[in-house]
Design an enzyme around this catalytic site. Structure first.
Site, mmCIF file in Angstrom:
data_model
loop_
_atom_site.group_PDB
_atom_site.id
_atom_site.type_symbol
_atom_site.label_atom_id
_atom_site.label_comp_id
_atom_site.label_asym_id
_atom_site.label_seq_id
_atom_site.Cartn_x
_atom_site.Cartn_y
_atom_site.Cartn_z
ATOM 1 N N TRP A 142 0.863 -1.186 0.000
ATOM 2 C CA TRP A 142 0.000 0.000 0.000
ATOM 3 C C TRP A 142 0.902 1.238 0.000
ATOM 4 O O TRP A 142 1.832 1.339 0.804
ATOM 5 C CB TRP A 142 -0.883 -0.028 1.250
ATOM 6 C CG TRP A 142 -1.810 1.139 1.404
ATOM 7 C CD1 TRP A 142 -2.638 1.649 0.444
ATOM 8 C CD2 TRP A 142 -2.020 1.919 2.581
ATOM 9 N NE1 TRP A 142 -3.353 2.706 0.974
ATOM 10 C CE2 TRP A 142 -2.990 2.891 2.275
ATOM 11 C CE3 TRP A 142 -1.501 1.883 3.880
ATOM 12 C CZ2 TRP A 142 -3.451 3.821 3.201
ATOM 13 C CZ3 TRP A 142 -1.945 2.803 4.811
ATOM 14 C CH2 TRP A 142 -2.907 3.765 4.468
ATOM 15 N N LYS B 69 -13.143 -1.129 6.000
ATOM 16 C CA LYS B 69 -13.701 -2.002 4.968
ATOM 17 C C LYS B 69 -14.695 -2.996 5.534
ATOM 18 O O LYS B 69 -15.807 -3.124 5.024
ATOM 19 C CB LYS B 69 -12.596 -2.789 4.251
ATOM 20 C CG LYS B 69 -11.293 -2.055 4.044
ATOM 21 C CD LYS B 69 -11.442 -0.874 3.114
ATOM 22 C CE LYS B 69 -10.269 0.064 3.245
ATOM 23 N NZ LYS B 69 -9.285 -0.037 2.221
ATOM 24 N N ASP C 171 -0.515 -5.467 9.498
ATOM 25 C CA ASP C 171 -1.505 -4.490 9.087
ATOM 26 C C ASP C 171 -2.751 -5.272 8.699
ATOM 27 O O ASP C 171 -2.760 -6.011 7.710
ATOM 28 C CB ASP C 171 -0.989 -3.666 7.895
ATOM 29 C CG ASP C 171 -1.986 -2.592 7.459
ATOM 30 O OD1 ASP C 171 -3.093 -2.531 8.028
ATOM 31 O OD2 ASP C 171 -1.649 -1.814 6.547
HETATM 32 N N1 PGU Z 1 -3.588 -0.643 5.292
HETATM 33 C C1 PGU Z 1 -3.879 -1.117 4.086
HETATM 34 C C2 PGU Z 1 -3.181 -2.337 3.594
HETATM 35 C C3 PGU Z 1 -4.843 -0.474 3.296
HETATM 36 O O1 PGU Z 1 -5.117 -0.972 2.095
HETATM 37 C C4 PGU Z 1 -5.490 0.681 3.779
HETATM 38 C C5 PGU Z 1 -6.506 1.417 2.958
HETATM 39 C C6 PGU Z 1 -5.155 1.114 5.070
HETATM 40 C C7 PGU Z 1 -4.200 0.434 5.791
HETATM 41 C C8 PGU Z 1 -5.745 2.321 5.720
HETATM 42 O O2 PGU Z 1 -7.099 2.360 5.782
HETATM 43 P P1 PGU Z 1 -7.870 3.241 6.828
HETATM 44 O O3 PGU Z 1 -8.974 3.875 6.054
HETATM 45 O O4 PGU Z 1 -6.929 4.260 7.384
HETATM 46 O O5 PGU Z 1 -8.350 2.290 7.857
HETATM 47 N N2 PGU Z 1 -6.328 1.389 1.588
HETATM 48 C C9 PGU Z 1 -7.395 1.647 0.644
HETATM 49 C C10 PGU Z 1 -8.175 2.910 0.925
HETATM 50 C C11 PGU Z 1 -7.693 4.169 0.301
HETATM 51 C C12 PGU Z 1 -6.401 4.636 0.891
HETATM 52 O O6 PGU Z 1 -5.392 4.528 0.199
HETATM 53 O O7 PGU Z 1 -6.402 5.088 2.055
HETATM 54 C C13 PGU Z 1 -6.820 1.541 -0.775
HETATM 55 O O8 PGU Z 1 -7.569 1.794 -1.718
HETATM 56 O O9 PGU Z 1 -5.673 1.130 -0.910
#
Ligand code: PGU
Length: 447
Positions: free
Chosen positions: A176, A293, A257
Site C-alpha cells: 500500500w 472495509k 496491518d
Molecule cells: N492498510 C492497508 C493495507 C490499506 O489498504 C489501507 C486502505 C489502510 C491500511 C488504511 O485504511 P484506513 O482507512 O486508514 O483504515 N487502503 C485503501 C483505501 C484508500 C487509501 O489509500 O487510504 C486503498 O484503496 O488502498
C-alpha cells in the site's frame, strides 16, 4: 572578503525586497484597493513560494473521476465497497447500532480517554486474537483506539521510533503506497522485502525468505494480515508458519496491518489465522486494525493498535508510552465510530448479522472476479487471466501497465491506480462489459 561582500549584498537585496513588499502592501491598504491575488502568483503571501504537490496516487484517482463529465464512467481506484447498483453501502447492523446509540439517553459526548473507548479496545483485541487468546487472558496485550488503520500505523511507527532498539522496518514490494510515507515520517528507516513475482503473478516466497533472512537482527517486518494490497496474493498457512519460524529465529519484530479481516475468505476467524499463529508462540508483535472495509466505516476513522508483549507489566508500561504519542498528536480519538463497533461486537445477534453482511460483500466480490474473467474469455483477450480468479480480497493486480491504464481512463472513462490495480469491490454486473472492453482494447493496442 569577497565571500563576505557577496553575503552582505544578498542580505541587502533581501531587505530591499522586503521593504518593497511592505510598501506595496501598505499602499494597497491606504488607497483602499482590494487586489485579488492572481491564481499563479500571489504577491505578498508568505507562502507564495509553495509549489503544488501531486495528487495522492490512490485518493487522487477519485478526484480525477469526479471531474470527468462523462455519463458512463467507472471508479475502480479506491478500495471502497459498492453495491450491485454502484452505490456506497451502509451496513444494516451499523444502522441498527446507530439507532440504539441515538435512543440511549445516557450517551454523552464527553472526551474519551487518550486510549479511547475501553469496551471497543477489549472487543477489538478479541476479534483479531480470538476469544480464547492466552495473551488476552494473561493481560499481555495493550490495545489503543486510533484513527482507523492509517492512524494505528502512525502511532505504532512513532512508538517504535522512540522505544525500540532497531529503527529499520521492512515492507513488502509492492505494498500500500502510504506505508513508506507513514513510517518514514514516524522516524523509521524503510527497506523492502521481495513479495510479488510478476511472471507467476504469485508470491515470490524464495525471495521473501532470502530478504528476511538477511535482514538485520531485530528489524521490524510489516506483514499484511490477509488480502495483500495491491497484489491480492497471500502466503498459504504453511508458508506463514515458515515465515514465523524464520522471523522468530532472527528476533524480527512482526507488525501486522489488518485492514481487510473478513474480506479475504468471508470469515473473520479464518482471516485472522496468520496473526493468531504468531501470537500462539508466546512472542511479541504489533497489529494495526481497521474497521473501514469490514464494517464499511471508512469516514468514521475507527481502528485499533494492539501490541502483544511478554508480560502484563511490560504491557502496562508500553500503554503509558502510547498515551504520550497520542496526546500531543490529536489528544484523544473520536467517540462515534468506536461506539458503533462496540455496540455490534458485544451483542451476539448484531455480531451474527454482521458476519452475514460481511460474507455477502466478500461473495459479491468473488462473483465480480468470475464475471470479469468470463467477459475477457468471451472477447478472446490475449493472455492468461486466471489470476483474476486466484487473487483474493478487494483487489485484482491485473498486470496492466501505466500506459494501458492511461488509455483505459482516456478512452473508456475507467479509473484505476496506475500500477494496474483494480478494486473489484467497485465493479458491478452492469459495468463488467465496459471494463472488459477497456481491458481488451488496451491489451490489443498496447501490447
Ligand atoms: N492498510 C492497508 C493495507 C490499506 O489498504 C489501507 C486502505 C489502510 C491500511 C488504511 O485504511 P484506513 O482507512 O486508514 O483504515 N487502503 C485503501 C483505501 C484508500 C487509501 O489509500 O487510504 C486503498 O484503496 O488502498
Amino acid at each position: 572578503m569577497n565571500h563576505h561582500h557577496h553575503h552582505s549584498a544578498a542580505a541587502a537585496d533581501r531587505r530591499l525586497n522586503a521593504l518593497r513588499r511592505h510598501l506595496e502592501a501598505s499602499s494597497d491598504i491606504d488607497s483602499g484597493l482590494m487586489i485579488s491575488p492572481s491564481p499563479t502568483s500571489s504577491p505578498g503571501s508568505v507562502f507564495s513560494h509553495v509549489v503544488r504537490a501531486p495528487e495522492d496516487p490512490i485518493l487522487g484517482v477519485t478526484v480525477a473521476y469526479n471531474k470527468d463529465p462523462s455519463p458512463v464512467k467507472l471508479n475502480l481506484g479506491v478500495g471502497a465497497y459498492r453495491t450491485e447498483e454502484g452505490k456506497p453501502l451502509v451496513l444494516n447492523v451499523v444502522k441498527k447500532a446507530e439507532r440504539l446509540l441515538i435512543n440511549d439517553s445516557s450517551r454523552v459526548k464527553e472526551y474519551l480517554p487518550i486510549v479511547g473507548l475501553a469496551d471497543f479496545n477489549k472487543l477489538s483485541a478479541k476479534l483479531i486474537f480470538g476469544a480464547d487468546s492466552p495473551a488476552i487472558k494473561e493481560n499481555r496485550v495493550t490495545t489503543v483506539q486510533c484513527l482507523s488503520g492509517s492512524g494505528s500505523l502512525r502511532v505504532a511507527g512513532e512508538f517504535l521510533a522512540h522505544h525500540y532498539h532497531q529503527c529499520v522496518i521492512y515492507i513488502p514490494q509492492p505494498t500500500w503506497g502510504n506505508h513508506p510515507k507513514v513510517f518514514t515520517l514516524a522516524g523509521l528507516s524503510v527497506k523492502t522485502y521481495r513479495y510479488y513475482d510478476p511472471t507467476t503473478r504469485g508470491l515470490n516466497f524464495q525471495g521473501l525468505l532470502e530478504d528476511l533472512g538477511s535482514a538485520p537482527s531485530g528489524a521490524i517486518v510489516l506483514l499484511h494480515a490477509c488480502a495483500h494490497n495491491p497484489t491480492g496474493v497471500d502466503p498459504t498457512i504453511e508458508q506463514w508458519e515458515h515465515i514465523r519460524k524464520l522471523m522468530r529465529s532472527k528476533a524480527l519484530l512482526p507488525f501486522f496491518d489488518s485492514a481487510y479481516q473478513g474480506f479475504a475468505s468471508g470469515s473473520l476467524d479464518a482471516d485472522a489465522q496468520p496473526v493468531r499463529l504468531f501470537v500462539a508462540d508466546g512472542g511479541e508483535c504489533l497489529v494495526a486494525q481497521s474497521y473501514a472495509k469490514n464494517l464499511g466505516l471508512y469516514g468514521e476513522r475507527v481502528g485499533a493498535l494492539s501490541i502483544v508483549l511478554r508480560s502484563a507489566d511490560v504491557a502496562s508500561r508500553v500503554e503509558s508510552q502510547l498515551k504520550t504519542v497520542i496526546r500531543p498528536m490529536y489528544s484523544s480519538p473520536p467517540i462515534h465510530g468506536a461506539s458503533i463497533v462496540a455496540t455490534i461486537l458485544k451483542d451476539r445477534n448484531l455480531f451474527q448479522e454482521w458476519t452475514v453482511e460481511l460474507k455477502a460483500m466478500a461473495d459479491r466480490i468473488i462473483r465480480m472476479r468470475q464475471q470479469l474473467f468470463e467477459a475477457l474469455r468471451a472477447r478472446g483477450t490475449p493472455g492468461d487471466w486466471t489470476h483474476i480468479l486466484k487473487q483474493i480480497g478487494m483487489f485484482t493486480f491485473t498486470g496492466l501497465n501505466s500506459e494501458q491504464v492511461a488509455f483505459m481512463t482516456k478512452e473508456y472513462h475507467v479509473y484505476m491506480t496506475s500500477d494496474g490495480r483494480i478494486s473489484m469491490a467497485g465493479l458491478n454486473t452492469k459495468m463488467v462489459p465496459l471494463l472488459a472492453d477497456a481491458i481488451h482494447a488496451a491489451v490489443m493496442r498496447l501490447r
